[in-house]
Motif scaffolding. Structure first.
Motif, short mmCIF file in Angstrom:
data_model
loop_
_atom_site.label_atom_id
_atom_site.label_comp_id
_atom_site.label_asym_id
_atom_site.label_seq_id
_atom_site.Cartn_x
_atom_site.Cartn_y
_atom_site.Cartn_z
N GLY A 8 0.63 -1.02 -0.17
CA GLY A 8 0.21 -0.07 -0.02
C GLY A 8 0.93 1.54 0.20
N ASP A 9 1.70 0.84 -0.48
CA ASP A 9 2.62 2.04 -0.67
C ASP A 9 2.91 3.54 -1.71
N ARG A 10 1.92 4.30 -1.53
CA ARG A 10 1.19 5.63 -2.06
C ARG A 10 2.13 5.98 -2.70
N SER A 11 3.21 6.55 -1.68
CA SER A 11 4.27 7.34 -2.41
C SER A 11 5.54 7.14 -3.21
N LEU A 12 5.03 5.22 -3.29
CA LEU A 12 5.10 5.53 -5.56
C LEU A 12 4.72 5.23 -5.97
N THR A 13 4.22 6.51 -6.89
CA THR A 13 3.19 6.71 -7.88
C THR A 13 3.42 6.14 -9.37
N TYR A 14 2.48 6.24 -10.20
CA TYR A 14 3.13 4.84 -11.63
C TYR A 14 3.95 6.02 -12.14
N GLN A 15 4.52 7.40 -12.05
CA GLN A 15 5.38 8.16 -12.47
C GLN A 15 6.69 6.84 -12.19
N GLY A 16 6.91 7.13 -10.43
CA GLY A 16 7.98 6.58 -9.66
C GLY A 16 7.79 5.68 -10.17
N VAL A 17 6.70 4.67 -10.41
CA VAL A 17 6.77 3.19 -11.32
C VAL A 17 7.63 2.89 -12.61
N LYS A 18 7.50 4.36 -13.38
CA LYS A 18 8.05 4.19 -14.47
C LYS A 18 9.48 4.36 -14.45
N ASN A 19 9.62 5.66 -13.87
CA ASN A 19 11.02 6.00 -14.03
C ASN A 19 11.89 4.32 -13.15
N ALA A 20 11.47 3.60 -11.94
CA ALA A 20 11.89 2.36 -12.39
C ALA A 20 12.53 1.71 -12.80
N GLY A 21 11.31 1.65 -13.67
CA GLY A 21 11.96 0.77 -15.03
C GLY A 21 12.08 1.40 -15.86
N TYR A 22 12.65 2.84 -16.02
CA TYR A 22 13.45 3.35 -16.66
C TYR A 22 14.50 3.15 -16.43
N GLU A 23 15.02 3.62 -15.56
CA GLU A 23 16.53 3.03 -14.67
C GLU A 23 16.84 2.31 -14.97
N LYS A 24 15.87 0.75 -14.66
CA LYS A 24 16.65 -0.41 -14.80
C LYS A 24 17.18 -1.51 -16.58
N GLY A 25 15.96 -0.06 -16.96
CA GLY A 25 16.18 -0.97 -18.91
C GLY A 25 17.08 0.74 -19.28
N LYS A 26 18.33 0.85 -18.43
CA LYS A 26 19.17 1.61 -19.06
C LYS A 26 20.02 1.63 -18.57
N HIS A 27 20.33 0.76 -17.46
CA HIS A 27 21.30 0.83 -16.62
C HIS A 27 21.77 -0.62 -16.69
N ASP A 28 20.73 -2.15 -16.60
CA ASP A 28 20.99 -2.80 -16.46
C ASP A 28 19.69 -3.58 -17.43
N SER A 29 20.60 -4.25 -18.70
CA SER A 29 19.63 -4.24 -19.64
C SER A 29 19.63 -5.35 -20.48
N ALA A 30 20.68 -6.47 -20.17
CA ALA A 30 21.43 -7.43 -20.60
C ALA A 30 20.07 -8.93 -21.30
N CYS A 31 19.36 -8.66 -20.11
CA CYS A 31 18.37 -9.26 -20.67
C CYS A 31 17.40 -8.75 -21.33
N PHE A 32 17.31 -7.63 -21.90
CA PHE A 32 15.40 -7.28 -22.16
C PHE A 32 14.44 -7.78 -23.23
N GLN A 33 15.14 -8.47 -23.75
CA GLN A 33 14.28 -9.47 -24.88
C GLN A 33 13.53 -10.52 -24.00
N GLU A 34 14.10 -11.01 -22.61
CA GLU A 34 13.53 -12.07 -22.64
C GLU A 34 12.44 -11.70 -20.70
N LEU A 35 13.16 -10.80 -20.74
CA LEU A 35 12.50 -10.26 -19.48
C LEU A 35 10.79 -9.53 -19.87
N VAL A 36 11.05 -8.88 -21.09
CA VAL A 36 10.00 -7.85 -21.69
C VAL A 36 9.23 -9.49 -21.60
#
Length: 264
Positions: A52-80
């Motif tokens: 129930g962490d509402r401090s983690l907004t959908y934009q925050g979720v998107k930002n977290a995904g962005y950072e993961k994809g930008k810096h750690d995406s060796a498995c991009f296709q499999e993970l998607v």
């Protein structure tokens, strides 16, 4: 999502059995990078939905995904490809570990919607982050390629040859202008042979860049000699009102070198 005893109970089950859920979703995976990617997304879901962490907004979720994809995406296709199955894995697991409660259809829909939206926002950020990483890598590669593709080869203490090979776009022409100017100055080149034999198509903008380079180098005292000028470039020079009649032009680099040796 409103607080509800059954929903809270479902959330508690997810929280308590998080490692088992991760292992269930990632059971068939051999790639540790993919497992770490799933672990990251499940923690995001846990924080957004089940804790129930509402401090983690959908934009925050998107930002977290962005950072993961930008810096750690060796498995991009499999993970998607696994993203659509994460929600299913969560529901299958919580359905199997407790039969003491039953979520109403409305409760299930609301909880499922929250999980799905979290996954969708994370996926959007992750994909954009990966695309940003690829763009940066391509830009860096093109920059290095441009630097390598405009070499100046010294054939004598004060004589250099610059072979231009392939098509030249405006970006490469800009690199050529700065690189050649710096090199002829640093290497004390008195005679520079611009060999255009292997050069591909150039438009008027690129041709103008090329002749601007020539003018700039002549201003600092470098004698420019052209070899291998083809018909298309000559026609473009005429359309730009550039007079090639006062330039030294030879058919081959060997001819140009003979001319220099005679003059010196």
């Amino acid at each position: 999502m409103e607080k509800n005893e059954h929903l809270n109970q479902a959330g508690s089950l997810i929280y308590e059995h998080y490692p088992e859920i991760l292992n269930t979703v990632a059971a068939s995976l051999d790639n540790e990078d993919t497992k770490r990617g799933l672990d990251h997304l499940l923690h995001i879901i846990e924080g957004r939905v089940f804790n129930g962490d509402r401090s983690l907004t959908y934009q925050g979720v998107k930002n977290a995904g962005y950072e993961k994809g930008k810096h750690d995406s060796a498995c991009f296709q499999e993970l998607v490809e696994l993203f659509p199955y994460i929600s299913e894995g969560i529901w299958n697991y919580i359905s199997n570990i407790n039969d003491d409660y039953v979520l109403t259809m409305d409760e299930r829909l609301r909880l499922n919607k929250e999980v799905e939206l979290t996954i969708l926002h994370y996926n959007a950020g992750y994909t954009n982050g990966y695309a940003s990483k690829v763009d940066n890598e391509n830009n860096n590669f093109n920059q290095k390629l441009n630097e390598l593709s405009v070499p100046i080869i010294k054939v004598d203490n004060n004589i250099g040859v610059c072979p231009l090979i392939g098509d030249i776009d405006s970006d490469r022409a800009s690199v050529l202008m700065s690189k050649t100017l710096n090199n002829v100055s640093e290497e004390h080149i008195d005679y520079l042979i611009l060999d255009l034999t292997g050069m591909g198509h150039v438009n008027e903008l690129v041709a103008k860049y090329l002749f601007d380079i020539v003018n700039s180098m002549e201003l600092i005292g470098t004698n420019i000699i052209f070899t291998g000028i083809h018909k298309q470039l000559a026609m473009t020079a005429i359309s730009l009102n550039i007079n090639l009649g006062d330039k030294k032009i030879y058919q081959t680099v060997a001819d140009a070198l003979k001319s220099i040796n005679k003059s010196t």
